[in-house]
Design an enzyme around this catalytic site. Structure first.
Site, mmCIF file in Angstrom:
data_model
loop_
_atom_site.group_PDB
_atom_site.id
_atom_site.type_symbol
_atom_site.label_atom_id
_atom_site.label_comp_id
_atom_site.label_asym_id
_atom_site.label_seq_id
_atom_site.Cartn_x
_atom_site.Cartn_y
_atom_site.Cartn_z
ATOM 1 N N ASP A 1 0.867 -1.165 0.000
ATOM 2 C CA ASP A 1 0.000 0.000 0.000
ATOM 3 C C ASP A 1 0.913 1.227 0.000
ATOM 4 O OD1 ASP A 1 -2.321 1.682 0.483
ATOM 5 O OD2 ASP A 1 -1.635 1.785 2.562
ATOM 6 N N ASP B 1 -1.936 -0.472 5.872
ATOM 7 C CA ASP B 1 -2.289 0.149 7.154
ATOM 8 C C ASP B 1 -3.780 0.353 7.370
ATOM 9 O OD1 ASP B 1 -2.292 2.348 5.125
ATOM 10 O OD2 ASP B 1 -2.808 3.553 6.879
ATOM 11 N N ASP C 1 -0.173 5.188 0.793
ATOM 12 C CA ASP C 1 -0.429 6.177 1.849
ATOM 13 C C ASP C 1 -0.619 5.494 3.202
ATOM 14 O OD1 ASP C 1 -1.188 9.002 0.369
ATOM 15 O OD2 ASP C 1 -1.674 7.246 -0.850
#
Length: 248
Positions: A18, A197, A20
């Protein structure tokens, strides 16, 4: 709950990241993120070490990620798997079927045109409504979007994230994107490692777990991931350790 720092990795891993909140610190707006040259160099070295088995798995679109990481041009799954560039450079798009997508996006823009503190991000195949600057608007945003997509049946869904709700066609997510990559060279035959996240990354964690891979949650919170890293800096440190151990 995920265990502590991920174990050492070997030479036959395929890495999925991922962007961001995982590789980059989250900014107030999507355009406000900063990408350090050192990170680009690290990803490039990992890409070389794995024979090209490194991909970005993001809610951003492919063009946006290319702009953030100039010169890399890695395989990318953008917009939560709605668009995907494979290792050979071919682009795959999953266009909404049976939905007046331009009309729906126009109605969403109209509904929020006079609401201060919101940022609407049209990614092409999906539309994100960011309320990071006004978190109290989350309920209003969710209620409005649910009403606007009510007539689409199961064709469109709301994808929650960190201070964002995204309207997107159903049936594609980060898990389906990873599964597609894992059926293609240079990813096939390797052990998948996915680092993310957000709640959108849970789809990827579950798929990677089913494949016997290593799923890594960044930050706090309940997760299906098997391992955990504290924050973005911990991800960078872990990647540096991987490259040091490999002697590259």
């Amino acid at each position: 709950m995920p265990a502590a720092r991920p174990p050492e990795v070997g030479a036959r891993q395929a890495f999925f990241f991922d962007v961001d909140g995982t590789l980059l610190e989250i900014a107030a707006t999507p355009s406000g993120v900063r990408v350090e040259e050192a990170l680009i160099a690290t990803i490039r070295r990992l890409h070389e070490r794995t024979g090209g088995a490194v991909a970005f798995i993001s809610g951003r679109n492919v063009a946006d990620i290319d702009a953030l990481f100039p010169g890399l041009r890695l395989p990318i799954a953008g917009q939560h798997g709605l668009e995907r560039r494979d290792a050979a450079g071919a682009l795959h798009h999953h266009v909404p079927q049976g939905v007046d997508w331009p009309g729906l996006k126009a109605r969403i823009h109209t509904a929020f045109s006079d609401v201060e503190g919101l940022l609407l991000e049209d990614k092409g195949l999906s539309l994100a409504v960011h309320f990071r600057q006004q978190p109290a608007l989350e309920g209003r945003v969710a209620e409005t979007l649910q009403r606007l997509i009510a007539g689409t049946g199961d064709a469109v869904k709301l994808q929650p994230g960190k201070c964002v709700l995204e309207v997107k066609p159903a049936g594609r997510d980060k898990g389906t994107a990873i599964a597609e990559f894992m059926n293609e060279p240079p990813f096939s035959g390797r052990k998948p490692v996915f680092v993310g996240d957000d709640t959108t990354d849970e789809y990827g964690f579950r798929v990677v777990n089913e494949m016997g891979g290593d799923s890594v949650k960044v930050g706090e919170g309940k997760s299906a991931a098997r391992w955990r890293l504290d924050d973005v800096q911990a991800v960078h440190d872990w990647l540096a350790d991987i490259l040091t151990a490999s002697g590259r």
